[in-house]
Enzyme design. Structure first.
Site, PDB file in Angstrom:
ATOM      1  N   SER A 125       0.839  -1.202   0.000  1.00 21.63           N
ATOM      2  CA  SER A 125       0.000   0.000   0.000  1.00 21.63           C
ATOM      3  C   SER A 125       0.871   1.249   0.000  1.00 21.63           C
ATOM      4  O   SER A 125       1.951   1.263   0.585  1.00 21.63           O
ATOM      5  CB  SER A 125      -0.883  -0.021   1.258  1.00 21.63           C
ATOM      6  OG  SER A 125      -1.498   1.239   1.448  1.00 21.63           O
ATOM      7  N   TYR A 150      -1.725  -0.427  10.773  1.00 23.44           N
ATOM      8  CA  TYR A 150      -2.010  -1.111   9.487  1.00 23.44           C
ATOM      9  C   TYR A 150      -0.862  -0.841   8.513  1.00 23.44           C
ATOM     10  O   TYR A 150      -0.292  -1.755   7.924  1.00 23.44           O
ATOM     11  CB  TYR A 150      -3.340  -0.619   8.901  1.00 23.44           C
ATOM     12  CG  TYR A 150      -3.454  -0.852   7.422  1.00 23.44           C
ATOM     13  CD1 TYR A 150      -3.224   0.194   6.519  1.00 23.44           C
ATOM     14  CD2 TYR A 150      -3.730  -2.111   6.925  1.00 23.44           C
ATOM     15  CE1 TYR A 150      -3.289  -0.026   5.156  1.00 23.44           C
ATOM     16  CE2 TYR A 150      -3.799  -2.333   5.559  1.00 23.44           C
ATOM     17  CZ  TYR A 150      -3.569  -1.283   4.676  1.00 23.44           C
ATOM     18  OH  TYR A 150      -3.621  -1.502   3.327  1.00 23.44           O
ATOM     19  N   LYS A 154       2.189  -3.381   6.726  1.00 19.12           N
ATOM     20  CA  LYS A 154       2.556  -3.471   5.304  1.00 19.12           C
ATOM     21  C   LYS A 154       4.064  -3.223   5.155  1.00 19.12           C
ATOM     22  O   LYS A 154       4.760  -3.938   4.435  1.00 19.12           O
ATOM     23  CB  LYS A 154       1.779  -2.432   4.477  1.00 19.12           C
ATOM     24  CG  LYS A 154       0.287  -2.692   4.361  1.00 19.12           C
ATOM     25  CD  LYS A 154       0.000  -4.009   3.634  1.00 19.12           C
ATOM     26  CE  LYS A 154      -1.486  -4.187   3.374  1.00 19.12           C
ATOM     27  NZ  LYS A 154      -1.793  -5.483   2.727  1.00 19.12           N
TER      28      LYS A 154
HETATM   29  C1  WQD Z   1      -9.651   9.258   0.691  1.00 19.67           C
HETATM   30  C2  WQD Z   1      -9.932  10.747   0.854  1.00 19.67           C
HETATM   31  C3  WQD Z   1     -10.210  11.405   3.138  1.00 19.67           C
HETATM   32  C4  WQD Z   1     -13.935   9.141   3.726  1.00 19.67           C
HETATM   33  C5  WQD Z   1      -6.755   4.404   2.941  1.00 19.67           C
HETATM   34  C6  WQD Z   1      -5.568   3.596   3.414  1.00 19.67           C
HETATM   35  C7  WQD Z   1      -4.914   2.938   2.235  1.00 19.67           C
HETATM   36  C8  WQD Z   1      -5.933   2.123   1.480  1.00 19.67           C
HETATM   37  C9  WQD Z   1      -7.031   3.049   0.982  1.00 19.67           C
HETATM   38  C10 WQD Z   1      -6.165  -0.163   2.238  1.00 19.67           C
HETATM   39  C11 WQD Z   1      -9.179  11.365   2.025  1.00 19.67           C
HETATM   40  C12 WQD Z   1     -11.505  11.615   2.354  1.00 19.67           C
HETATM   41  C13 WQD Z   1     -12.785   9.685   3.175  1.00 19.67           C
HETATM   42  C14 WQD Z   1     -15.006   9.983   4.093  1.00 19.67           C
HETATM   43  C15 WQD Z   1     -13.748  11.885   3.340  1.00 19.67           C
HETATM   44  N1  WQD Z   1      -6.517   1.128   2.315  1.00 19.67           N
HETATM   45  N2  WQD Z   1     -12.708  11.028   2.989  1.00 19.67           N
HETATM   46  N3  WQD Z   1     -14.873  11.337   3.887  1.00 19.67           N
HETATM   47  O1  WQD Z   1      -7.230   7.337   3.637  1.00 19.67           O
HETATM   48  O2  WQD Z   1      -6.428   7.791   1.247  1.00 19.67           O
HETATM   49  O3  WQD Z   1      -6.307   5.484   2.156  1.00 19.67           O
HETATM   50  O4  WQD Z   1      -7.630   3.613   2.173  1.00 19.67           O
HETATM   51  O5  WQD Z   1      -5.385  -0.702   1.497  1.00 19.67           O
HETATM   52  O6  WQD Z   1      -3.890   2.074   2.690  1.00 19.67           O
HETATM   53  O7  WQD Z   1      -4.621   4.458   4.008  1.00 19.67           O
HETATM   54  O8  WQD Z   1      -8.529   6.482   1.630  1.00 19.67           O
HETATM   55  O9  WQD Z   1     -10.901   6.537   0.977  1.00 19.67           O
HETATM   56  O10 WQD Z   1     -10.301   6.678   3.454  1.00 19.67           O
HETATM   57  O11 WQD Z   1      -9.851   8.629   1.967  1.00 19.67           O
HETATM   58  O12 WQD Z   1     -13.654  13.112   3.169  1.00 19.67           O
HETATM   59  O13 WQD Z   1     -16.080   9.547   4.618  1.00 19.67           O
HETATM   60  O14 WQD Z   1     -11.314  10.923   1.135  1.00 19.67           O
HETATM   61  O15 WQD Z   1      -9.994  12.482   4.050  1.00 19.67           O
HETATM   62  O16 WQD Z   1      -8.818  12.684   1.666  1.00 19.67           O
HETATM   63  P1  WQD Z   1      -7.096   6.892   2.229  1.00 19.67           P
HETATM   64  P2  WQD Z   1      -9.967   7.032   2.048  1.00 19.67           P
END
Ligand code: WQD
Length: 337
Positions: A125, A150, A154
């Site tokens: 990741s 997490y 990785k």
């Molecule tokens: C994306 C953007 C949030 C939810 C994580 C893990 C990564 C992988 C993918 C497993 C950010 C914003 C999100 C919400 C929001 N996981 N957001 N409201 O955090 O980039 O990555 O998930 O393999 O390893 O770190 O993904 O989809 O949670 O967030 O505003 O309800 O959307 O702040 O900017 P992230 P995400």
């Protein structure tokens, strides 16, 4: 015909990857304990491809059970997906995350050695990069500044595999660093099915779109980005799955690391606008406090995968949003319908 073992192969990425391997003419065996996935996904993969696969209801940490899997089949490679993957949960339950994710990886590596399986593709990741200062992110960038258990698992599993490759010149190790996987197979038969409240942006939006959630909470709009909201590299899960097949087909002894992303950054509000354009569904949202641990910007330089694997992401935001919505509309309660 070659056979690959997919641990965690019933999950979101795993099931899409199983489908692509079958379509590429590779036999597939899946191990999954279905703690965060459904056997229905594998039934649907077989229906979609017209091909059969073998699956075991099996926890990848259980060495005896896993030994029976390896004894039953000559695997050409292992694609290791099995592991817990919720960032927030890992902060609350670090011991469970280290035990489960590290133990399953070590069990797989030890059985590969015992049965002389010489290729592994690991589901890593972009989180291993922590908060990289410059963009786009290259595979040569420093890793190990993880912001949650997490991510640390990785990072640690990458280290285990890199050291294993150093010790055994016959071993092929490929680390695939995913950026943000979203979307679903165009059929809408398989897709992302998070348990409970979705952590990730895309499944939360699709649940708003089908009326399961009232609105999207946008985690902060004061980041140093064009519209103040977080920027990520969203990649269609089908592109990501095909990246695994390409990595397997190019697997040679030694250690290989690839970013699997599109190379494009998209903000939260840009994603919402793209979703509304692609589906015609309005997504109400409210700007709330930033989420602790979030980085402002994260997107890939995917050139190495293009040059060495002949792989690039082909699908754009419209297809990601269209396909994610199509899956959710057809399966409002995921595989629990
Ligand atoms: C994306 C953007 C949030 C939810 C994580 C893990 C990564 C992988 C993918 C497993 C950010 C914003 C999100 C919400 C929001 N996981 N957001 N409201 O955090 O980039 O990555 O998930 O393999 O390893 O770190 O993904 O989809 O949670 O967030 O505003 O309800 O959307 O702040 O900017 P992230 P995400």
């Amino acid at each position: 015909m070659a056979t690959v073992l997919l641990t965690g192969g019933a999950g979101f990425i795993g099931s899409h990857t199983a489908l692509e391997f079958l379509n590429a003419g590779v036999d597939v065996v899946v191990v999954d304990d279905f703690s965060n996935s459904s056997p229905k996904a594998l039934d649907r993969v077989q229906k979609l491809t017209g091909k059969s696969l073998t699956s075991y209801n099996q926890n990848a940490c259980d060495a005896e059970g896993m030994r029976r899997v390896f004894a039953n089949c000559r695997f050409d490679a292992v694609v290791h997906f099995a592991g817990f993957k919720a960032v927030g949960e890992s902060v609350a339950k670090p011991l469970e995350y280290y035990r489960n994710n590290i133990d399953s990886a070590l069990t797989v590596c030890e059985l590969m050695r015992e049965y002389d399986v010489r290729k592994i593709v690991f589901s890593s990741s972009a989180t291993v990069y922590g908060s990289a200062k410059t963009m786009p992110i290259l595979e040569s960038f420093e890793t190990g500044r993880c912001t949650n258990p997490y991510g640390w698992t990785k990072f640690m599993i990458e280290q285990i595999l890199l050291d294993a490759a150093k010790a055994d010149p016959n071993l092929s190790v490929t680390l695939l660093r995913y950026f943000n996987p979203v979307g679903a197979h165009e059929s809408g038969e398989i897709g992302e099915d998070p348990l409970g409240l979705p952590n990730n942006l895309a499944p939360f939006i699709t649940q708003v779109a089908v009326g399961k959630r009232a609105k999207l909470n946008v985690f902060g709009n004061t980041y140093p980005t064009p519209d103040g909201t977080g920027v990520r590299d969203y990649i269609h899960v089908v592109d990501l799955a095909q990246g695994h097949v390409a990595a397997y087909q190019h697997a040679t002894p030694g250690a290989h690391i690839y970013n699997l992303g599109t190379g494009k950054g998209t903000s939260v509000l840009e994603f919402v606008a793209a979703f509304e354009r692609a589906t015609g569904v309005h997504i109400p949202y409210e700007i709330v406090e930033p989420r602790p641990g979030d980085v402002a910007v994260c997107y890939a330089d995917p050139k190495r995968a293009e040059q060495e694997l002949g792989w690039t992401a082909k699908l754009g935001l419209d297809e990601m949003c269209r396909d994610a919505y199509n899956w959710q509309r057809k399966n409002p309660n995921g595989y629990r319908d």
